[in-house]
Design a protein around this motif. Sequence first.
Motif, mmCIF file in Angstrom:
data_model
loop_
_atom_site.group_PDB
_atom_site.id
_atom_site.type_symbol
_atom_site.label_atom_id
_atom_site.label_comp_id
_atom_site.label_asym_id
_atom_site.label_seq_id
_atom_site.Cartn_x
_atom_site.Cartn_y
_atom_site.Cartn_z
ATOM 1 N N LEU A 169 16.100 -81.786 117.950
ATOM 2 C CA LEU A 169 15.503 -80.922 118.964
ATOM 3 C C LEU A 169 15.308 -79.507 118.423
ATOM 4 O O LEU A 169 14.310 -78.852 118.733
ATOM 5 C CB LEU A 169 16.370 -80.906 120.219
ATOM 6 N N GLN A 170 16.235 -79.032 117.610
ATOM 7 C CA GLN A 170 16.066 -77.721 116.984
ATOM 8 C C GLN A 170 14.816 -77.703 116.101
ATOM 9 O O GLN A 170 14.073 -76.707 116.085
ATOM 10 C CB GLN A 170 17.306 -77.373 116.157
ATOM 11 N N GLU A 198 20.291 -74.988 126.692
ATOM 12 C CA GLU A 198 21.163 -74.252 125.766
ATOM 13 C C GLU A 198 20.377 -73.670 124.591
ATOM 14 O O GLU A 198 20.558 -72.500 124.224
ATOM 15 C CB GLU A 198 22.251 -75.183 125.238
ATOM 16 N N LEU A 199 19.506 -74.471 123.997
ATOM 17 C CA LEU A 199 18.830 -74.066 122.772
ATOM 18 C C LEU A 199 17.632 -73.148 123.001
ATOM 19 O O LEU A 199 17.317 -72.313 122.151
ATOM 20 C CB LEU A 199 18.382 -75.304 121.995
ATOM 21 N N ALA A 200 16.947 -73.334 124.124
ATOM 22 C CA ALA A 200 15.714 -72.551 124.366
ATOM 23 C C ALA A 200 15.574 -72.253 125.850
ATOM 24 O O ALA A 200 14.675 -72.766 126.519
ATOM 25 C CB ALA A 200 14.500 -73.309 123.861
ATOM 26 N N PRO A 201 16.473 -71.443 126.409
ATOM 27 C CA PRO A 201 16.485 -71.228 127.860
ATOM 28 C C PRO A 201 15.191 -70.675 128.432
ATOM 29 O O PRO A 201 14.845 -70.970 129.582
ATOM 30 C CB PRO A 201 17.651 -70.256 128.062
ATOM 31 N N MET A 202 14.453 -69.896 127.654
ATOM 32 C CA MET A 202 13.229 -69.282 128.170
ATOM 33 C C MET A 202 11.979 -70.103 127.904
ATOM 34 O O MET A 202 10.879 -69.724 128.324
ATOM 35 C CB MET A 202 13.061 -67.876 127.571
ATOM 36 N N ARG A 203 12.112 -71.210 127.185
ATOM 37 C CA ARG A 203 10.943 -72.039 126.867
ATOM 38 C C ARG A 203 10.529 -72.821 128.121
ATOM 39 O O ARG A 203 11.365 -73.451 128.778
ATOM 40 C CB ARG A 203 11.281 -73.013 125.743
ATOM 41 N N ARG A 204 9.264 -72.786 128.425
ATOM 42 C CA ARG A 204 8.775 -73.560 129.576
ATOM 43 C C ARG A 204 8.664 -75.028 129.207
ATOM 44 O O ARG A 204 8.281 -75.382 128.088
ATOM 45 C CB ARG A 204 7.422 -73.016 130.051
ATOM 46 N N VAL A 205 8.999 -75.868 130.181
ATOM 47 C CA VAL A 205 9.003 -77.313 129.975
ATOM 48 C C VAL A 205 8.338 -77.976 131.181
ATOM 49 O O VAL A 205 8.647 -77.628 132.330
ATOM 50 C CB VAL A 205 10.438 -77.860 129.820
ATOM 51 N N THR A 206 7.436 -78.897 130.919
ATOM 52 C CA THR A 206 6.865 -79.719 131.986
ATOM 53 C C THR A 206 7.541 -81.078 131.953
ATOM 54 O O THR A 206 7.486 -81.778 130.938
ATOM 55 C CB THR A 206 5.344 -79.870 131.820
ATOM 56 N N VAL A 207 8.198 -81.428 133.047
ATOM 57 C CA VAL A 207 8.920 -82.697 133.159
ATOM 58 C C VAL A 207 8.068 -83.654 133.982
ATOM 59 O O VAL A 207 7.833 -83.432 135.176
ATOM 60 C CB VAL A 207 10.294 -82.502 133.830
ATOM 61 N N CYS A 208 7.592 -84.710 133.343
ATOM 62 C CA CYS A 208 6.777 -85.727 134.017
ATOM 63 C C CYS A 208 7.605 -86.988 134.181
ATOM 64 O O CYS A 208 8.155 -87.509 133.208
ATOM 65 C CB CYS A 208 5.520 -86.040 133.209
ATOM 66 N N ARG A 209 7.691 -87.467 135.407
ATOM 67 C CA ARG A 209 8.491 -88.664 135.695
ATOM 68 C C ARG A 209 7.615 -89.724 136.354
ATOM 69 O O ARG A 209 6.846 -89.432 137.259
ATOM 70 C CB ARG A 209 9.650 -88.296 136.630
ATOM 71 N N GLU A 210 7.699 -90.943 135.837
ATOM 72 C CA GLU A 210 6.979 -92.077 136.422
ATOM 73 C C GLU A 210 5.478 -91.798 136.538
ATOM 74 O O GLU A 210 4.861 -92.023 137.595
ATOM 75 C CB GLU A 210 7.555 -92.412 137.805
ATOM 76 N N ALA A 223 13.400 -73.775 130.766
ATOM 77 C CA ALA A 223 14.458 -74.755 130.494
ATOM 78 C C ALA A 223 15.767 -74.386 131.170
ATOM 79 O O ALA A 223 16.513 -75.264 131.628
ATOM 80 C CB ALA A 223 14.657 -74.887 128.989
ATOM 81 N N ALA A 224 16.068 -73.108 131.269
ATOM 82 C CA ALA A 224 17.330 -72.674 131.872
ATOM 83 C C ALA A 224 17.458 -73.107 133.324
ATOM 84 O O ALA A 224 18.581 -73.301 133.823
ATOM 85 C CB ALA A 224 17.457 -71.154 131.771
ATOM 86 N N ALA A 225 16.338 -73.268 134.018
ATOM 87 C CA ALA A 225 16.368 -73.635 135.434
ATOM 88 C C ALA A 225 16.391 -75.145 135.659
ATOM 89 O O ALA A 225 16.641 -75.602 136.787
ATOM 90 C CB ALA A 225 15.158 -73.031 136.141
ATOM 91 N N LEU A 226 16.161 -75.917 134.634
ATOM 92 C CA LEU A 226 15.993 -77.360 134.822
ATOM 93 C C LEU A 226 17.278 -78.127 135.130
ATOM 94 O O LEU A 226 17.240 -79.087 135.911
ATOM 95 C CB LEU A 226 15.287 -77.966 133.610
ATOM 96 N N PRO A 227 18.434 -77.798 134.534
ATOM 97 C CA PRO A 227 19.641 -78.563 134.892
ATOM 98 C C PRO A 227 19.934 -78.535 136.395
ATOM 99 O O PRO A 227 20.251 -79.569 136.996
ATOM 100 C CB PRO A 227 20.747 -77.876 134.088
#
Length: 306
Positions: A169-170, A198-210, A223-227
């Motif tokens: 992931l790094q 942990e590794l990239a708290p400010m990186r934006r992530v799009t989580v697609c499910r199903e 990423a910091a808000a996703l957990p």
Amino acid sequence: MNIDASLLLQAAQAAAGGQQYPAATLYLVATPIGNLADLSLRAIQALSLADALACEDTRQGGSLLRHLGLHKPLIALHQHNEREASAAVIARLAAGERVAYASDAGTPAISDPGAVLVQEVVSAGYRVLPLPGPSSAVTALSVAGDTAATGFAFAGFMPTKAGERRMALQAVLAAERQSQVVFEAPHRIVDLIALLAELAPMRRVTVCRELTKQFESIHTAEAAALPAWLAADAQRQRGEFVLVLHAAAPQAAAEDDLPAEALRVLALLVAALPLKQAVALAAQISGAPRNRLYDAGLKLKNGGDE
């Protein structure tokens, strides 16, 4: 053959029947990732003309053919027998047959079997024709809206062992100018999201499910808000996941380039609020880039000793 299958085959013949489907050719058929309506008319026509269907799972392949009212010999070709099963496909091509190949879902050879088959068929001197269609990776990229990216890369599944996963992931995150597409299974999604935070708290992530299925969901956040978002609803942890790790925002040449008003607003907010909240509000108020405000905010929190 039921009436629905008959209509599908007639529509496929009308739309794609005039194209060329040479014999002694392998056809890579992209199949739906969750919604049968996404199967293209050209794919249906190719399947109707095929003399045999090689497939990752014969149960899946057989079900697809039954949906179309078709009956074809099935060849099991999966990750554990791909090279050996390729010989059976080549034997049919040598006899002048058309052979279609479909993985369980999506486009073959993208995190699914198919690459070895293509290599073997081409090496044997036969044609391979791709029939484009559903792809969870491309579908996720299209909805991510990553305007900062200069391109994209497909990372697939991360390793299952913790140490290897962290290193992989790094490496993915180090490619800051590209969108990165990552697959994950439901029983590992919580761990992956925690590691991203942990590794990239400010990186934006799009989580697609199903994707394309009845309970499809798409959520984009830092990423910091996703957990916390994932933990808030158990349903969010179920299903198959495709994540798009957005490109990192371009770094400024110097913090001093931030407008004076943005720095003034940031200083006031940092004095009264947690850093992350202060940065988010300062970005909304001033319109300044969030990553640059975050760096400036860190220095303000640390008394300028950064």
